[in-house]
Write a protein that holds these residues in place. Structure first.
Motif, mmCIF file in Angstrom:
data_model
loop_
_atom_site.group_PDB
_atom_site.id
_atom_site.type_symbol
_atom_site.label_atom_id
_atom_site.label_comp_id
_atom_site.label_asym_id
_atom_site.label_seq_id
_atom_site.Cartn_x
_atom_site.Cartn_y
_atom_site.Cartn_z
ATOM 1 N N GLY A 149 0.794 -1.236 0.000
ATOM 2 C CA GLY A 149 0.000 0.000 0.000
ATOM 3 C C GLY A 149 0.819 1.274 0.000
ATOM 4 N N ILE A 150 2.140 1.141 0.018
ATOM 5 C CA ILE A 150 2.977 2.344 -0.067
ATOM 6 C C ILE A 150 3.895 2.187 -1.271
ATOM 7 C CG2 ILE A 150 4.891 3.612 1.035
ATOM 8 C CD1 ILE A 150 3.463 3.235 3.685
ATOM 9 N N ASP A 151 3.872 3.202 -2.131
ATOM 10 C CA ASP A 151 4.695 3.155 -3.331
ATOM 11 C C ASP A 151 6.114 3.573 -2.936
ATOM 12 O OD1 ASP A 151 5.466 2.974 -5.890
ATOM 13 O OD2 ASP A 151 4.177 4.538 -6.680
ATOM 14 N N PHE A 152 7.026 2.618 -2.995
ATOM 15 C CA PHE A 152 8.364 2.827 -2.461
ATOM 16 C C PHE A 152 9.391 3.042 -3.577
ATOM 17 C CE2 PHE A 152 12.436 0.883 -1.312
ATOM 18 C CZ PHE A 152 12.753 1.589 -0.167
ATOM 19 N N THR A 153 10.241 4.059 -3.425
ATOM 20 C CA THR A 153 11.297 4.317 -4.417
ATOM 21 C C THR A 153 12.628 4.492 -3.689
ATOM 22 O OG1 THR A 153 9.662 5.573 -5.666
ATOM 23 C CG2 THR A 153 11.934 5.771 -6.409
ATOM 24 N N LEU A 154 13.641 3.776 -4.138
ATOM 25 C CA LEU A 154 14.973 3.921 -3.550
ATOM 26 C C LEU A 154 15.787 4.872 -4.435
ATOM 27 C CD1 LEU A 154 16.690 2.886 -1.185
ATOM 28 C CD2 LEU A 154 17.564 1.116 -2.696
ATOM 29 N N LEU A 155 16.307 5.919 -3.847
ATOM 30 C CA LEU A 155 17.056 6.908 -4.627
ATOM 31 C C LEU A 155 18.508 6.958 -4.157
ATOM 32 C CD1 LEU A 155 14.214 9.488 -4.389
ATOM 33 C CD2 LEU A 155 14.984 8.534 -6.535
ATOM 34 N N HIS A 156 19.348 7.563 -4.996
ATOM 35 C CA HIS A 156 20.775 7.526 -4.681
ATOM 36 C C HIS A 156 21.342 8.820 -4.108
ATOM 37 C CE1 HIS A 156 20.946 3.572 -6.329
ATOM 38 N NE2 HIS A 156 20.328 4.000 -7.408
ATOM 39 N N SER A 157 20.636 9.923 -4.314
ATOM 40 C CA SER A 157 21.196 11.166 -3.768
ATOM 41 C C SER A 157 20.118 11.982 -3.075
ATOM 42 C CB SER A 157 21.842 11.994 -4.880
ATOM 43 O OG SER A 157 20.849 12.616 -5.651
ATOM 44 N N VAL A 158 20.550 12.760 -2.096
ATOM 45 C CA VAL A 158 19.626 13.592 -1.325
ATOM 46 C C VAL A 158 19.025 14.676 -2.224
ATOM 47 C CG1 VAL A 158 19.407 15.101 0.696
ATOM 48 C CG2 VAL A 158 20.920 13.123 0.791
ATOM 49 N N SER A 159 19.853 15.222 -3.118
ATOM 50 C CA SER A 159 19.335 16.290 -3.994
ATOM 51 C C SER A 159 18.239 15.759 -4.914
ATOM 52 C CB SER A 159 20.477 16.906 -4.806
ATOM 53 O OG SER A 159 21.078 15.906 -5.605
ATOM 54 N N GLN A 160 18.458 14.533 -5.407
ATOM 55 C CA GLN A 160 17.445 13.912 -6.278
ATOM 56 C C GLN A 160 16.147 13.691 -5.497
ATOM 57 O OE1 GLN A 160 18.346 9.897 -7.449
ATOM 58 N NE2 GLN A 160 17.080 9.984 -9.284
ATOM 59 N N LEU A 161 16.313 13.244 -4.258
ATOM 60 C CA LEU A 161 15.143 12.994 -3.402
ATOM 61 C C LEU A 161 14.374 14.291 -3.160
ATOM 62 C CD1 LEU A 161 13.979 10.750 -1.112
ATOM 63 C CD2 LEU A 161 14.922 12.492 0.354
ATOM 64 N N LYS A 162 15.108 15.338 -2.807
ATOM 65 C CA LYS A 162 14.463 16.625 -2.525
ATOM 66 C C LYS A 162 13.743 17.164 -3.766
ATOM 67 C CE LYS A 162 17.150 18.514 1.303
ATOM 68 N NZ LYS A 162 18.050 19.586 1.723
ATOM 69 N N GLN A 163 14.393 16.992 -4.908
ATOM 70 C CA GLN A 163 13.812 17.465 -6.174
ATOM 71 C C GLN A 163 12.491 16.745 -6.469
ATOM 72 O OE1 GLN A 163 16.196 16.592 -9.599
ATOM 73 N NE2 GLN A 163 15.052 17.958 -10.920
ATOM 74 N N ARG A 164 12.499 15.433 -6.239
ATOM 75 C CA ARG A 164 11.292 14.647 -6.539
ATOM 76 C C ARG A 164 10.188 14.886 -5.523
ATOM 77 N NH1 ARG A 164 12.249 8.849 -8.970
ATOM 78 N NH2 ARG A 164 10.043 9.214 -9.285
ATOM 79 N N VAL A 165 10.560 15.155 -4.289
ATOM 80 C CA VAL A 165 9.540 15.458 -3.275
ATOM 81 C C VAL A 165 8.931 16.829 -3.582
ATOM 82 C CG1 VAL A 165 9.152 15.949 -0.825
ATOM 83 C CG2 VAL A 165 10.565 14.007 -1.477
ATOM 84 N N GLU A 166 9.774 17.771 -3.920
ATOM 85 C CA GLU A 166 9.296 19.121 -4.226
ATOM 86 C C GLU A 166 8.440 19.134 -5.496
ATOM 87 O OE1 GLU A 166 12.352 22.048 -4.064
ATOM 88 O OE2 GLU A 166 10.956 23.698 -4.431
ATOM 89 N N GLY A 167 8.799 18.293 -6.450
ATOM 90 C CA GLY A 167 8.054 18.233 -7.706
ATOM 91 C C GLY A 167 6.796 17.397 -7.622
#
Lengths: 355, 369
Positions: A70-88
């Motif tokens: 029930g939770i869509d999980f994504t593993l990312l490699h960098s904090v900047s990428q994570l922040k960008q995707r959360v913000e977007g």
């Protein structure tokens, strides 16, 4: 009305059918729509809370989170990428687990837990992700909760996936392309090319031509709708009830097809009719996609009464008795539609006679 | 100068002729208006708010202080409804009694929960979940109960939290989300534009089939005049209907000029598509099929805008991406000229490619007749 002549006309239409793009479109529709829905929209409509994790030290939290249903999980490699995707708004929230997080936590050093929330995420998703993350972190910390939670499920209905909720749209499109478009376009094309007038010089009656077009559309509609359901693994466990519901639905589609086909003087007018009135006929499907919307609105539209029985049968294995009232109303609507069909047939006859 | 005036007059005459053809078909006019009414009607019937709260029923004794924060957190996604008895809570979750808001989850804290938890003894809390509630919600509510117990028994968080201001990324829209209805505005406009593509395409196709273009070219009108007339008429038809729709769904807002500019650029694009499909099709039906191919491709960004997340790179390549993004920005998020300029430039580039190709195809077709 001669059944022999009607079947001859129908067979002729069936033989030359593959020359018509609409006929071909009806045949390939189940495969195309299944592909589109499964591949493209299956993920586009995904409503689950979405969490991204940047794990810098193989934390147990990541392993546990990735297994959660029930939770869509994504593993990312960098904090900047994570922040960008959360913000977007590609993710509802993001979690950064620094190297040695688990060990530091277990030794009581209270490491920093970076948990980012997307400004556009829904409040409900924020709560789900925050509380679930906290619970998993506590679990990894190794401290047993001072409480036992017992879950009791009430009722037996199941949550419907977005693809299930898109089924009414797929079925209605299948019914319309085969049951509405094929007879309507067939009639208007024959009228435009004057082959209809030529046929009516012979002993063939207009009612036989209409019956032949309707019969072909009807058979195709039942078949295409059935194949669409089959390809989407949604036949349910009540085959007799499903067949009856599909028959009534195909009948209604064909009646609308005959109304369109007899009203329109040319293809352009037919297209205008389709573009205008189909929004009225297709409207109920949107209420299945968004079940929180006021569902009574869907009942205003005639197609709801054929769609709902099919939906109940294929998704909840409803029996014929359970959908009986809906089907009775649908049959009543089909009965009423015969009146404009007959009136328009007479009008068409008069127009063709005048030339 | 006189030559220019003469050209304008010729183009005007061709537009007038085409428009007369449109208007002559009263059913077409009536049904187009009816179509607009339906789109607008559906729009206003849709809910105008976003429900982003989880409603939870709670039965408890002596937990008022512990649950106070949770009870007051309605704006933060959780609405708590208190129940006096376990039976009523269970009945509410099962849908057997009427409640102001649908209760899909109920948490039944036993009477000795507080005392037992304080003594570090395990109490049993029952969580009632209506079937059909997604797994992630029921699990989150169980987690919430465990966290409440941790809190009461004095267990500190095993980690440090960052500064609250750095946690939310991007503009925080909690409690202020854009309703789905508003997100649909650009899509409705887009549908109107696309449908008008079919209208102009069918006009062009019928002119080519009936060879009226050849008849027009016998007069002082040149091929360029015919092309200019078709471009202007197609653009105007699509533009006018879209503006009517925008007015009816109250979408012009504060950025009237910007929205009109986007619609105008979009109308130019659909006029170009109409020329390509209208010149390529042998009859109305094949024109329709070609048009459908374009429509399926171009409608993807409009659909994608309805759902969360950034569009995939391949969606950004589609010609309609700029239109949808600019429309969404201007009509929903109040973005101005500055923020919309990159999208306007993108639309202009696509316009020149599509309209240029359309004019070229139509010119070749007209000359070949």
């Amino acid at each position: 009305m001669s059944i022999f002549r009607t079947s001859r006309i129908m067979l002729k239409d069936l033989r030359i059918g593959p020359r018509s793009p609409i006929f071909l479109w009806a045949l390939i529709y189940p495969v195309i729509i299944t592909l589109v829905m499964q591949v493209v929209f299956g993920s586009l409509f995904e409503p689950k809370p979405r969490l991204g994790i940047v794990d810098q030290g193989r934390s147990e939290i990541t392993a546990l989170m990735s297994q959660l249903e029930g939770i869509d999980f994504t593993l990312l490699h960098s904090v900047s990428q994570l922040k960008q995707r959360v913000e977007g708004n590609d993710l509802d929230a993001g979690l950064v687990l620094k190297y040695g997080f688990d060990t530091a936590m277990r030794s009581g050093r209270k490491p920093l837990l970076e948990f980012y929330i997307g400004g556009q995420s829904l409040a409900s998703n924020r709560i789900i992700l925050a509380v679930t993350t906290l619970d998993i972190v506590r679990q990894v910390e190794g401290k047993a909760p001072p409480v036992e939670v017992e879950i009791n499920t009430l009722g037996d209905a199941e949550a419907l996936s977005i693809l299930t909720r898109l089924l009414p749209m797929m079925i209605l499109f299948a019914l319309f392309i085969a049951g509405l478009f094929v007879p309507a376009f067939g009639l208007v094309e024959e009228r435009e090319k004057k082959t209809l007038a030529a046929v009516l010089v012979t002993p063939v009656k207009l009612s036989e031509v209409l019956a032949a077009k309707a019969a072909l559309g009807f058979i195709l509609a039942v078949l295409i709708a059935y194949v669409t359901l089959l390809l989407n693994g949604a036949l349910g466990s009540q085959p007799a009830a499903l067949l009856i519901a599909l028959v009534v639905a195909a009948l209604m589609s064909v009646e609308f097809g005959l109304i369109y086909g007899t009203v329109a003087k040319d293809i352009k007018t037919l297209f205008t009719l389709i573009k205008t009135l189909n929004i009225f006929l297709l409207a109920p499907v949107i209420f299945y996609i968004f079940p929180n919307w006021p569902q009574w609105i869907a009942k205003i539209f005639p197609t709801y009464w054929v769609l709902n029985p099919i939906f109940e049968i294929v998704t909840k294995n409803a029996s014929l008795v359970a959908v009986g009232l809906d089907l009775a109303i649908a049959i009543g609507i089909c009965g009423l539609l015969i009146i404009p069909v007959l009136a328009l047939k007479r009008r068409m006859q008069a127009i063709i006679s005048v030339g | 100068m006189n030559a220019l005036i003469s050209r304008i007059a010729i183009v005007g005459s061709i537009i007038k002729k085409d428009l007369t053809e449109f208007v002559r078909d009263r059913l077409w006019i009536l049904l187009s208006a009816l179509g607009l009414v339906f789109y607008v009607g559906i729009f206003w019937l849709l809910p105008s708010t976003v429900d982003e709260t989880i409603t939870v029923g709670i039965r408890q004794t002596g937990l008022d202080i512990a649950l106070q924060e949770m009870i007051e957190a309605e704006d933060e996604g959780l609405k708590v409804v208190l129940f006096e008895s376990s039976e009523r809570l269970k009945a509410a979750v099962a849908g057997e009694i009427e409640t102001q808001k649908e209760i899909q989850i109920g948490i039944d804290f036993p009477d000795d929960f507080l005392s037992k938890t304080l003594r570090q003894e395990k109490a049993i809390v029952r969580v009632y979940v209506a079937s059909g509630v997604p797994k992630e919600i029921s699990r989150a509510m169980s987690s919430l109960v465990r966290e409440i117990a941790h809190m009461i028994s004095g267990d500190d968080l095993p980690f440090t939290e960052p500064d609250e201001q750095t946690v939310v990324l991007g503009e925080d829209r909690m409690g202020n989300h854009v309703p789905f209805r508003d997100k649909m505005r650009p899509m409705l406009v887009f549908f109107i534009l696309m449908v008008e593509t079919f209208a102009l395409a069918s006009l062009i196709a019928s002119e080519i089939q009936a060879k009226t273009v050849t008849a027009v070219l016998v007069t002082p009108a040149r091929t360029g005049d015919v092309l200019a007339a078709k471009t202007i008429l197609g653009t105007l038809l699509a533009f006018a209907q879209s503006v009517v729709l925008l007015l009816a769904v109250a979408a012009l807002g504060e950025n009237v000029l910007l929205v009109l500019c986007i619609v105008l650029l979009a109308a130019l694009m659909v006029a170009g598509i109409a020329m390509i499909t209208g010149s390529s099709g042998k009859d109305f039906l094949s024109t329709l099929i070609y048009g459908m191919i374009f429509m399926v491709l171009l409608v993807i960004p409009a659909f994608a805008a309805l759902f969360p997340g950034m569009a995939s790179p391949w969606v950004k390549i589609l010609p309609s991406y700029g239109i949808v993004e600019a429309m969404v920005g201007a009509t929903i998020y109040g973005k101005g000229w500055g923020e919309s300029t990159p999208y306007l430039a993108l639309i202009a580039v696509w316009d020149s490619i599509i309209l240029g190709s359309g004019l070229l195809v139509l010119k070749k077709k007209a000359e070949a007749l």
